[in-house]
Write an enzyme that holds these catalytic residues in place. Structure first.
Site, PDB file in Angstrom:
ATOM      1  N   TRP A  54     -14.248  -0.272   5.530  1.00  0.00           N
ATOM      2  CA  TRP A  54     -15.127   0.523   6.401  1.00  0.00           C
ATOM      3  C   TRP A  54     -16.594   0.167   6.193  1.00  0.00           C
ATOM      4  O   TRP A  54     -17.471   0.720   6.848  1.00  0.00           O
ATOM      5  CB  TRP A  54     -14.933   2.025   6.132  1.00  0.00           C
ATOM      6  CG  TRP A  54     -15.483   2.511   4.819  1.00  0.00           C
ATOM      7  CD1 TRP A  54     -15.531   1.803   3.647  1.00  0.00           C
ATOM      8  CD2 TRP A  54     -16.080   3.760   4.535  1.00  0.00           C
ATOM      9  NE1 TRP A  54     -16.091   2.554   2.652  1.00  0.00           N
ATOM     10  CE2 TRP A  54     -16.439   3.769   3.160  1.00  0.00           C
ATOM     11  CE3 TRP A  54     -16.349   4.905   5.292  1.00  0.00           C
ATOM     12  CZ2 TRP A  54     -17.047   4.858   2.548  1.00  0.00           C
ATOM     13  CZ3 TRP A  54     -16.950   5.980   4.673  1.00  0.00           C
ATOM     14  CH2 TRP A  54     -17.293   5.962   3.326  1.00  0.00           C
ATOM     15  N   ASP A  55     -16.875  -0.767   5.259  1.00  0.00           N
ATOM     16  CA  ASP A  55     -18.264  -1.060   4.888  1.00  0.00           C
ATOM     17  C   ASP A  55     -19.121  -1.507   6.066  1.00  0.00           C
ATOM     18  O   ASP A  55     -20.346  -1.500   5.988  1.00  0.00           O
ATOM     19  CB  ASP A  55     -18.312  -2.126   3.788  1.00  0.00           C
ATOM     20  CG  ASP A  55     -17.511  -1.717   2.549  1.00  0.00           C
ATOM     21  OD1 ASP A  55     -16.367  -1.265   2.726  1.00  0.00           O
ATOM     22  OD2 ASP A  55     -18.009  -1.875   1.433  1.00  0.00           O
ATOM     23  N   GLU A  71     -12.490   7.713  -3.816  1.00  0.00           N
ATOM     24  CA  GLU A  71     -11.195   7.150  -4.208  1.00  0.00           C
ATOM     25  C   GLU A  71     -10.685   7.701  -5.532  1.00  0.00           C
ATOM     26  O   GLU A  71      -9.604   7.339  -5.960  1.00  0.00           O
ATOM     27  CB  GLU A  71     -11.305   5.624  -4.277  1.00  0.00           C
ATOM     28  CG  GLU A  71     -11.661   5.034  -2.934  1.00  0.00           C
ATOM     29  CD  GLU A  71     -11.533   3.514  -2.898  1.00  0.00           C
ATOM     30  OE1 GLU A  71     -11.786   2.881  -3.935  1.00  0.00           O
ATOM     31  OE2 GLU A  71     -11.182   2.993  -1.828  1.00  0.00           O
ATOM     32  N   LYS A  92     -16.076   9.620  -7.135  1.00  0.00           N
ATOM     33  CA  LYS A  92     -16.468   8.223  -7.324  1.00  0.00           C
ATOM     34  C   LYS A  92     -17.729   7.939  -6.521  1.00  0.00           C
ATOM     35  O   LYS A  92     -18.608   7.203  -6.931  1.00  0.00           O
ATOM     36  CB  LYS A  92     -15.335   7.316  -6.837  1.00  0.00           C
ATOM     37  CG  LYS A  92     -15.665   5.838  -6.858  1.00  0.00           C
ATOM     38  CD  LYS A  92     -14.534   4.995  -6.301  1.00  0.00           C
ATOM     39  CE  LYS A  92     -14.830   3.514  -6.423  1.00  0.00           C
ATOM     40  NZ  LYS A  92     -13.788   2.677  -5.798  1.00  0.00           N
ATOM     41  N   GLN A  93     -17.775   8.506  -5.310  1.00  0.00           N
ATOM     42  CA  GLN A  93     -18.863   8.168  -4.381  1.00  0.00           C
ATOM     43  C   GLN A  93     -19.038   9.308  -3.397  1.00  0.00           C
ATOM     44  O   GLN A  93     -18.208  10.214  -3.339  1.00  0.00           O
ATOM     45  CB  GLN A  93     -18.503   6.894  -3.634  1.00  0.00           C
ATOM     46  CG  GLN A  93     -17.294   7.035  -2.727  1.00  0.00           C
ATOM     47  CD  GLN A  93     -16.671   5.697  -2.384  1.00  0.00           C
ATOM     48  OE1 GLN A  93     -15.724   5.271  -3.017  1.00  0.00           O
ATOM     49  NE2 GLN A  93     -17.209   5.043  -1.371  1.00  0.00           N
TER      50      GLN A  93
END
Ligand code: BGC
Length: 807
Positions: free
Chosen positions: A355-356, A494, A615-616
């Protein structure tokens, strides 16, 4: 270091993988890591060359399970070149003493140079200078020139240069347990004309690769004829050897020009023959360089982002734009390729597309919209696969894969290795269905920035509607409280792939997924309205959608569930509030770097799933993608009460519970704090800038750059600090520069306006159109709308009172 020059002094084997990745040269069609031409894979070197879209699939058995992986293939090494004195060993750090070593990447010109002296065991000192390029002008070409000067000796130097097909994919240590031999050799030959040729074929995807090289020798800059010895080793290596007589202070140069073709290229016949033909047409080094520099000049003219005098951030920004353009460029338009998360710079994530692109496309849409469009078309061509995946999952519409490669089928690995524990673990990351929402979002934002209604009409709407259909179908209705749920998925974080008290993977009502679904369903309706009744009817018919479907979309978009903590914080998913708080201080004390908490906890027999940690950016990611107004409109639509503190409150909560195990995370945090806490946003931005240049994840950049984070840092500057928006048929600006940033200037393309100049300081914004352009530019600065005559420019003073919002 200057604003355009990445410079390294001295050799540092431990840093070499990082330098190789950061000094990669590419043109959007193929790229080559900045490895020393004399190096082979092994030790600290990894001379990889990758062509966009050249994938191959191999199968292994792990713990009794068949595991298939599709990888971007490491192609024959075109740089391969060694030097030796007479019958001595190859010159290099292993056989001599290297001094005055300087390696420079000139971002403006796209040239990598290397200069050093090497003294052999007999005390003979030789000066070596090399220049390299992968042509941005001629997408099949690369060139290397090597100049040698004997300092204190005279005699014979032997240059061996060739094309080396003895390569495998061994760039990532974690993957070395799995097969990496993707190429089947073809032919290796040296023609009577001295042209060196190597061909190969990928073993399962059957992509044919052809490389051809020619050389010439110059003494003190003048071409001269020297006898050439052809060298062929089996069917994988072909090269030539030339013996040159050198005397002190006379420069002897060997130029090497290379063409690389694959059977995926257009307008060619057999790739080996095509590479030979390209070579015939190719100029020698300086000619190739002039064309290459010109192509880069044009790109920089459109793509440079200037900030006030700070050298390091300016350089890193340019490095990021440089690698973005080397991964996807106007040469990508014809290729049917997506945006690989780790660039064409290394083998991490096997060259897959995630998806970046969310972080990359806004930059492209506002500079090189044709390239952005090509990236969206990569997705569109894979709609049939995405539809089949949805059907296989019992769903309607299209389910895009979390990791995508050649065909658009799901390429995520089923197992991943925790190097800390040595355990192979199930990999559930493919449950990140939100990838489809990114495709829909990118499609809509591309339209907003470009006004490309033809794209929407023919391709974009279909993608948007199919994604909408999938998510509307995925949502299940809970009659008891009149809400829809999306169950069994993962959000961007994630480190949560399951509820600790449930034995099946997946989470329910991930806030990011549900907010973006509600937004997408509303945009799907807008898109239909925009296309007009005839095309609307056609599309609905073609996609098997009827009025009841649209009514369901409408209903889902108003009734999706969002979960909230008692204090009005948006909950990352249903059940998050039951997780334990994490001992951040304790773990930081014990481990220092805790970004890979997944690995740390798993190695202890624990799991990240049990804790309030991320994680993010996950829930807060919606505040990057949507403006505050858009987000609150979604809440209104869903019937959830909110106040103006809902966003800052939610950001504050997660900021303290995020370990930034993905380089994307700091970009998002900088973004979402850009309005409310400029100091912290600036610090996050500076940290995000360092991700690759300083390899802050400790070893990952050497395996490939983090393209999302690179592009994200640039996009942040152009859109977050400027409040740049393309919604509502006008170019909107609402600048809010961090104190540490005095000014910025860039040029962008907005709809029919190919060159809009934007200059922003703390005191004013100046927007200029381009002379000769007739159409009026609709512009909004803060809340005031202007119709800018593009032959003039507009200067709007900015009041400082907004700064009181900073905390
Ligand atoms: C991140 C993903 C990202 C992927 C590729 C992962 O570490 O969690 O969000 O898409 O890397 O960059």
């Amino acid at each position: 270091m200057t604003g355009w020059l990445l410079r390294y002094e001295g050799l540092d084997p431990a840093q070499e993988p990082l330098r190789e990745a950061l000094c990669t040269l590419g043109n959007g069609r193929f790229a080559t890591r900045g490895a020393a031409p004399e190096s082979r894979a092994g030790g600290c070197h990894y001379p990889g060359t990758y062509a966009a879209g050249v994938f191959n699939r191999l199968t292994d058995e792990v713990d009794g399970r068949r595991v298939e992986n599709e990888s971007m293939v490491n192609l024959p090494d075109w740089q391969s070149l060694t030097l030796r004195i007479a019958e001595g060993p190859d010159l290099g750090p292993e056989t001599g003493t290297v001094s005055a070593y300087v390696q420079e990447l000139d971002l403006r010109r796209g040239v990598l140079t290397r200069r050093y002296r090497v003294t052999d065991a007999q005390g003979r000192t030789t000066r070596i200078a090399q220049r390299r390029l992968v042509s941005m002008a001629d997408p099949f070409l690369a060139a290397l020139d090597t100049t040698v000067v004997a300092e204190n000796w005279e005699g014979r130097i032997v240059v061996r240069s060739g094309l080396d097909g003895r390569v495998e994919n061994t760039g990532v240590a974690r993957y070395r347990h799995l097969s990496g031999r993707h190429l089947r050799p073809g032919e290796a030959a040296v023609g009577d004309d001295g042209v060196v040729q190597v061909t190969a074929e990928t073993c399962t995807s059957r992509i044919r690769i052809g490389l051809a090289a020619r050389h010439r020798v110059l003494v003190d800059g003048r071409p001269c004829d020297v006898p050439v010895v052809p060298l062929v080793e089996g069917d994988t290596y072909a090269g030539t050897e030339v013996a040159l007589d050198v005397v002190p202070d006379r420069a002897v140069t060997v130029e090497k020009v290379v063409a690389l073709c694959t059977s995926r290229d257009r307008a060619i016949d057999e790739p080996g023959a095509a590479a030979g033909d390209e070579l015939v047409r190719a100029p020698w080094f300086d000619g190739a360089l002039a064309r290459h520099e010109f192509a880069w000049r044009r790109l920089w003219d459109r793509c440079d982002v200037e900030i006030d005098g700070r050298v390091r951030p300016s350089l890193i920004l340019r490095l990021h734009v440089f690698h973005l353009l080397q991964t996807v460029s106007p040469h990508s338009i014809d290729l049917d390729v997506g945006i690989p998360a780790r660039g064409l710079h290394g083998e991490a994530y096997r060259g897959h597309v995630f998806w970046d692109e969310l972080f990359v496309l806004p930059f492209l849409s506002l500079r090189l919209p044709e390239v952005a469009r090509a990236m969206l078309l990569y997705r569109w061509r894979r709609l049939p696969q995405a539809r089949a995946a949805a059907r296989a999952a019992g769903r309607r519409g299209a389910m895009f894969p979390w990791q995508s490669g050649s065909t658009g089928r799901e390429e995520s690995q089923l197992l991943h290795l925790n190097p800390r524990s040595g355990h192979w673990l199930p990999d559930n990351s493919a449950l990140q269905r939100h990838i489809g929402l990114a495709v829909a979002f990118n499609t809509w934002r591309y339209y907003e920035a470009t006004g490309d209604i033809a794209f929407l009409d023919v391709h974009g709407a279909e993608m948007l509607l199919e994604v909408a259909a999938f998510f509307a179908d995925l949502a299940t209705y809970d009659r008891s409280d009149d809400r829809y749920d999306i169950c069994g998925v993962m959000g961007p974080d994630e480190y949560h792939d399951a509820l600790p008290w449930r034995d099946r993977p997946g989470l329910d009502d991930n806030a990011y997924t549900n907010v973006m679904t509600a937004w997408t369903l509303a945009r799907a309706q807008d898109c239909l309205d925009l296309l007009g009744p005839r095309r609307q009817a056609e599309l609905l018919d073609q996609l098997g959608l009827g009025r009841p479907d649209l009514e369901r979309w409408e209903h889902v978009s108003r009734k999706l569930r969002l979960c909230w903590h008692d204090d009005g914080v948006l909950s990352q998913f249903r059940g998050y509030d039951r997780l334990e708080e994490f001992d951040w201080d304790g773990y930081r004390r014990r481990y220092g770097d805790i970004s890979r908490l997944d690995r740390i906890l798993e190695a202890q027999g624990d799991s990240t799933n049990g804790y309030k940690l991320s994680k993010q950016a996950d829930a807060v990611m919606v505040f990057q993608l949507l403006t505050a107004d858009e987000f609150y409109a979604v809440l209104d639509r869903l019937g959830y009460p909110h106040d103006r503190q809902t966003i800052p409150r939610t950001i504050r909560y997660y900021v303290d519970r995020t370990c930034h195990g993905s380089t994307l995370s700091k970009v998002v945090h900088a973004w979402v704090l850009a309005r409310g806490n400029r100091r912290r946003a600036w610090d996050y931005w500076l940290e995000a800038l360092e991700s690759d240049i300083a390899d802050t994840q400790g070893g990952t950049t050497g395996e490939g750059i983090h393209l999302g984070a690179m592009a994200g840092t640039v996009d942040l500057l152009q859109r977050a600090f400027t409040g740049l928006e393309t919604r509502g048929d006008a170019l909107g600006l609402d600048p809010y520069l961090p104190d540490a940033l005095a000014s910025m200037r860039f040029r962008l393309r907005y709809r029919d306006h190919p060159e809009v100049e934007v200059a922003i300081t703390h005191h004013e914004v100046v927007v200029g159109g381009n002379p000769g352009q007739a159409a009026v530019l609709p512009l909004r600065v803060r809340d005031v709308t202007y119709q800018l005559d593009p032959r003039s420019s507009l200067r709007v003073p900015l009041s400082r009172k907004r700064n009181s919002r900073d905390r």
